[in-house]
Motif scaffolding. Sequence first.
Motif, mmCIF file in Angstrom:
data_model
loop_
_atom_site.group_PDB
_atom_site.id
_atom_site.type_symbol
_atom_site.label_atom_id
_atom_site.label_comp_id
_atom_site.label_asym_id
_atom_site.label_seq_id
_atom_site.Cartn_x
_atom_site.Cartn_y
_atom_site.Cartn_z
ATOM 1 N N TYR A 262 0.849 -1.194 0.000
ATOM 2 C CA TYR A 262 0.000 0.000 0.000
ATOM 3 C C TYR A 262 0.884 1.243 0.000
ATOM 4 O O TYR A 262 2.064 1.193 0.375
ATOM 5 C CB TYR A 262 -0.923 -0.009 1.217
ATOM 6 C CG TYR A 262 -1.821 -1.228 1.282
ATOM 7 C CD1 TYR A 262 -2.773 -1.472 0.298
ATOM 8 C CD2 TYR A 262 -1.695 -2.145 2.323
ATOM 9 C CE1 TYR A 262 -3.581 -2.605 0.344
ATOM 10 C CE2 TYR A 262 -2.505 -3.277 2.383
ATOM 11 C CZ TYR A 262 -3.437 -3.505 1.383
ATOM 12 O OH TYR A 262 -4.225 -4.629 1.428
ATOM 13 N N ASP A 263 0.322 2.375 -0.387
ATOM 14 C CA ASP A 263 1.118 3.606 -0.431
ATOM 15 C C ASP A 263 1.659 3.993 0.935
ATOM 16 O O ASP A 263 2.708 4.631 1.032
ATOM 17 C CB ASP A 263 0.292 4.754 -1.018
ATOM 18 C CG ASP A 263 0.421 4.840 -2.534
ATOM 19 O OD1 ASP A 263 0.898 3.866 -3.145
ATOM 20 O OD2 ASP A 263 0.018 5.876 -3.107
ATOM 21 N N ALA A 264 0.945 3.642 1.999
ATOM 22 C CA ALA A 264 1.460 3.929 3.332
ATOM 23 C C ALA A 264 2.755 3.176 3.595
ATOM 24 O O ALA A 264 3.548 3.569 4.456
ATOM 25 C CB ALA A 264 0.433 3.565 4.394
ATOM 26 N N GLY A 265 3.003 2.108 2.840
ATOM 27 C CA GLY A 265 4.241 1.361 2.977
ATOM 28 C C GLY A 265 5.295 1.742 1.968
ATOM 29 O O GLY A 265 6.459 1.949 2.309
ATOM 30 N N LEU A 266 4.903 1.861 0.679
ATOM 31 C CA LEU A 266 5.882 2.064 -0.394
ATOM 32 C C LEU A 266 6.189 3.524 -0.707
ATOM 33 O O LEU A 266 7.281 3.839 -1.198
ATOM 34 C CB LEU A 266 5.388 1.386 -1.684
ATOM 35 C CG LEU A 266 5.249 -0.138 -1.659
ATOM 36 C CD1 LEU A 266 4.827 -0.643 -3.037
ATOM 37 C CD2 LEU A 266 6.540 -0.806 -1.223
ATOM 38 N N LYS A 267 5.263 4.402 -0.457
ATOM 39 C CA LYS A 267 5.503 5.812 -0.772
ATOM 40 C C LYS A 267 6.463 6.410 0.241
ATOM 41 O O LYS A 267 6.398 6.107 1.434
ATOM 42 C CB LYS A 267 4.184 6.589 -0.775
ATOM 43 C CG LYS A 267 4.305 8.005 -1.335
ATOM 44 C CD LYS A 267 2.928 8.624 -1.504
ATOM 45 C CE LYS A 267 3.024 10.032 -2.072
ATOM 46 N NZ LYS A 267 1.692 10.643 -2.272
ATOM 47 N N THR A 268 7.367 7.255 -0.227
ATOM 48 C CA THR A 268 8.396 7.793 0.648
ATOM 49 C C THR A 268 8.569 9.285 0.433
ATOM 50 O O THR A 268 8.378 9.790 -0.682
ATOM 51 C CB THR A 268 9.742 7.072 0.406
ATOM 52 O OG1 THR A 268 10.741 7.586 1.273
ATOM 53 C CG2 THR A 268 10.204 7.216 -1.032
ATOM 54 N N ALA A 269 8.885 9.979 1.501
ATOM 55 C CA ALA A 269 9.289 11.387 1.347
ATOM 56 C C ALA A 269 10.610 11.431 0.607
ATOM 57 O O ALA A 269 11.496 10.602 0.844
ATOM 58 C CB ALA A 269 9.425 12.048 2.715
ATOM 59 N N LEU A 270 10.777 12.374 -0.286
ATOM 60 C CA LEU A 270 12.041 12.567 -1.002
ATOM 61 C C LEU A 270 12.225 14.055 -1.258
ATOM 62 O O LEU A 270 11.446 14.667 -1.997
ATOM 63 C CB LEU A 270 12.055 11.794 -2.320
ATOM 64 C CG LEU A 270 13.343 11.920 -3.142
ATOM 65 C CD1 LEU A 270 14.528 11.291 -2.412
ATOM 66 C CD2 LEU A 270 13.181 11.284 -4.522
ATOM 67 N N ILE A 271 13.236 14.624 -0.625
ATOM 68 C CA ILE A 271 13.533 16.056 -0.732
ATOM 69 C C ILE A 271 15.006 16.197 -1.102
ATOM 70 O O ILE A 271 15.874 15.560 -0.494
ATOM 71 C CB ILE A 271 13.247 16.772 0.597
ATOM 72 C CG1 ILE A 271 11.751 16.665 0.952
ATOM 73 C CG2 ILE A 271 13.677 18.236 0.537
ATOM 74 C CD1 ILE A 271 11.419 17.078 2.378
ATOM 75 N N ILE A 272 15.296 17.020 -2.096
ATOM 76 C CA ILE A 272 16.670 17.188 -2.570
ATOM 77 C C ILE A 272 16.998 18.682 -2.662
ATOM 78 O O ILE A 272 16.281 19.435 -3.329
ATOM 79 C CB ILE A 272 16.888 16.520 -3.940
ATOM 80 C CG1 ILE A 272 16.476 15.041 -3.888
ATOM 81 C CG2 ILE A 272 18.339 16.660 -4.375
ATOM 82 C CD1 ILE A 272 16.578 14.313 -5.217
ATOM 83 N N ARG A 273 18.077 19.068 -2.020
ATOM 84 C CA ARG A 273 18.567 20.454 -2.109
ATOM 85 C C ARG A 273 19.923 20.450 -2.799
ATOM 86 O O ARG A 273 20.823 19.715 -2.423
ATOM 87 C CB ARG A 273 18.706 21.073 -0.718
ATOM 88 C CG ARG A 273 19.165 22.544 -0.761
ATOM 89 C CD ARG A 273 19.436 23.072 0.628
ATOM 90 N NE ARG A 273 20.593 22.442 1.241
ATOM 91 C CZ ARG A 273 20.842 22.402 2.544
ATOM 92 N NH1 ARG A 273 19.991 22.933 3.396
ATOM 93 N NH2 ARG A 273 21.924 21.826 3.007
ATOM 94 N N TRP A 274 20.053 21.304 -3.808
ATOM 95 C CA TRP A 274 21.323 21.471 -4.517
ATOM 96 C C TRP A 274 21.415 22.944 -4.913
ATOM 97 O O TRP A 274 20.933 23.346 -5.953
ATOM 98 C CB TRP A 274 21.373 20.559 -5.741
ATOM 99 C CG TRP A 274 22.734 20.437 -6.368
ATOM 100 C CD1 TRP A 274 23.908 20.940 -5.905
ATOM 101 C CD2 TRP A 274 23.035 19.739 -7.576
ATOM 102 N NE1 TRP A 274 24.936 20.611 -6.745
ATOM 103 C CE2 TRP A 274 24.432 19.863 -7.779
ATOM 104 C CE3 TRP A 274 22.279 19.029 -8.500
ATOM 105 C CZ2 TRP A 274 25.078 19.305 -8.885
ATOM 106 C CZ3 TRP A 274 22.914 18.469 -9.596
ATOM 107 C CH2 TRP A 274 24.296 18.605 -9.778
#
Length: 484
Positions: free
Chosen positions: A277-289
């Motif tokens: 389920y998305d509660a398991g597979l979905k992840t936060a992803l934040i990238i700063r460059w």
Amino acid sequence: MKSNITVLCLIFCLLIVFAQYSRSASESKAHVRTTAGKPNIVLMLSDDTNWFDIGVYDRMYDYTPHNAITPNIDRLAKQGILFTSAFTSTAMCSPSRQQLYTGIFPVRSGAYPQHSVAREGTRSAAHYFRDLGYRVGLAGKRHVAPNSVYPFEDVGEDNKGSGGTTSFGIEGVEKFITRDARQPFFLIIASNNSHGPWTRGDRSLYDAGELNIPSFLVDTPEFRRSLVNYYAEVSDLDKEVGLVDGILEDAGIRENTLFIFTSEQGAGMPFAKFTTYDAGLKTALIIRWPDRIRAGSVSDAMVQYVDVLPTLIDAVGGSISTSVDGVSFLPVLNGEKYHHRDFTYGVHTTRNIHSGTDYPIRSIRSARYKLILNLMAQNEFSNLATSALKSRKGVLWQWQKRSSAGDAWAAERLSFFRQRPPVEFYDLLEDPFELSNLAGEKRYQSIMDELLVELHAWMKQQGDRGVQTELSACDHAASFKPCP
């Protein structure tokens, strides 16, 4: 006259020496600039954290619980790009990390059960970035094997206990970051927050009575109290992000560092970790460059963990191996493209988790729809949460008590957690927490058929034999976690 000539000769000699020194210094600085032309990379990941329990995500949607307090991660998002559709393919620690570090999906690398080992000869970030001239280290939680596939320099410490400033050894991290300004570094910081048993952090930040419970779970007083402990660790994770960012700032290298934060898979709660389920597979992803990624960007491009490594290799000018499954999404970071994948995939192996049965799950997700196949649905799904029912402990026991008292929602959730149908299908736009299974509705049959063809093609490409792959999981288990 003679003295004047002597003075002029002395001045001339000093000018020559100064010119030579200046040229030497200039060449030295040029060398440092050339070496420092490649960005440093910090990849920081949490452990068992729901994507919607990161503040900036939590406040983005009306269906999320709006509980999280994470000012440092929120600030990072304002300084970089936030992905709303990033996914791991397995909601378990070891397979999730190994796909992130290798760019290869779990079955093809061999690292698909929990507590697994990748096939010998597999290359990881440690190999690729050393070849590119980087120092490559890992601080905190490891949970990957074998060492030949992951020859990271050990940095900091692995500290799950309640003591210490951080759960990964901030002192060792600082020494690694600052020890050699002439060579770029790639540092993975694997926090132990917010994996159970939730003993770190400031519990006074949260009031059990004021918390909002996600709609896919059952609200009980006991669960609310445990959520306080969980959220305290999420906020402790946020503190850790702030400390690492402070080291980069104090060292004067923040502007030349590509900083990634990701939340790994979902928390150790029903319908999150150990599911597709998305509660398991979905992840936060934040990238700063800095100077490369527009601050405050938000991207809906669908990306997977296997895409991260090739993206980073691409970002520093390296060549991407054809052996990886991932595809660089650097054009998305640069603002050149807005689309990346049409589908993301999920693969779950229950054999070799604690108290697990044989229960393989496969899934495919488009931007709107999710198809899930429970390949051995005749079995009952089992893990530590279900085994705790026998001892009358844990969250499922609380649900069972509510069910016995006439709570229909608790009864439905408990039943569905343990026994699921062979096929599940969800409209994620209308039902983001996947509560209404539409698999039996004929109007969706053509969409389901299309997704099924794509899923089977991916499984074939991966060498995934479904049930047989589940039953062969013990062949890929690490020796320190013997398969049952």
